[in-house]
Design an enzyme around this catalytic site. Sequence first.
Site: not given
Ligand code: AP5
Length: 219
Positions: A13, A88, A127
Amino acid sequence: MYIILLGAPGSGKGTVAKMIEGKFGVPHLSTGDILRDNVNKGTCVGNQAKEYMDNGKLVPDDIVIQMVKGRVLEEDCKTGFILDGFPRTIKQAEALELIFDELDITIDAIFNFEASQETIIERLSGRRTCKNCGAIYHIKNIPPKVEDECDKCGDRLYQRDDDKKDVVKNRLVVYKTQTKKLISYYEKQDSFYKIDANKKAGEMFVEVCKDLGQSGKSG
Ligand code: AP5
């Protein structure tokens, strides 16, 4: 342009949000990033959120809803924004509907990023994020030119605390039990699109642009 990105942790995302932001010039609002910033600065919201985040649990709805309400009223959100990580829970989705009604906003697209469990684990474990500008890398898939150094601003990259194995396990359980329900909440809307998130980031971005009726060339 108003966009919501749904999907499991690590589905890409944040990565695709940054590409949409670059092309369309609307801000990327990641509730995770805003919360982490609050934790680092030791604000009241940050102090309340820290323990939940450290354990991979959701921060209570009221805290996050207030935070988003304040953020979308800022000047840079006047012509649109990309919501990443919000809503969420059903309560957050209902609150968002009220916010949109109040501001007379119509949502352009809701994208649900669908990735396999193996993809998610592999992505989260590799990541790396820039401490300064928030750029997102992956040690194998999207590596920086110089190890542990951001291509964009030269600052150091770090591994998020919640990307450690045990916390990831909790985050995935929380996603399955609390956040996945949002798919049935939104999927009947015309503006709901599924994105195959096992693909490369550039391919996902092309799919997103196609659904938005635009070409997928980066801006
Ligand atoms: P948050 O920071 O939102 O984490 P998440 O939803 O768990 O999402 P991520 O940031 O882990 O993943 P992403 O989908 O963005 O992936 P990314 O692009 O980085 O939330 C963290 C915490 O905050 C929660 O646990 C909670 O406690 C709190 N929180 C946040 N919002 C909340 C809410 N609304 N309500 C309550 N609590 C909340 O990609 C991941 C990795 O993969 C990277 O290394 C990237 O380089 C790689 N990558 C990405 N896409 C590709 C691809 N297509 N091919 C290969 N590699 C890729």
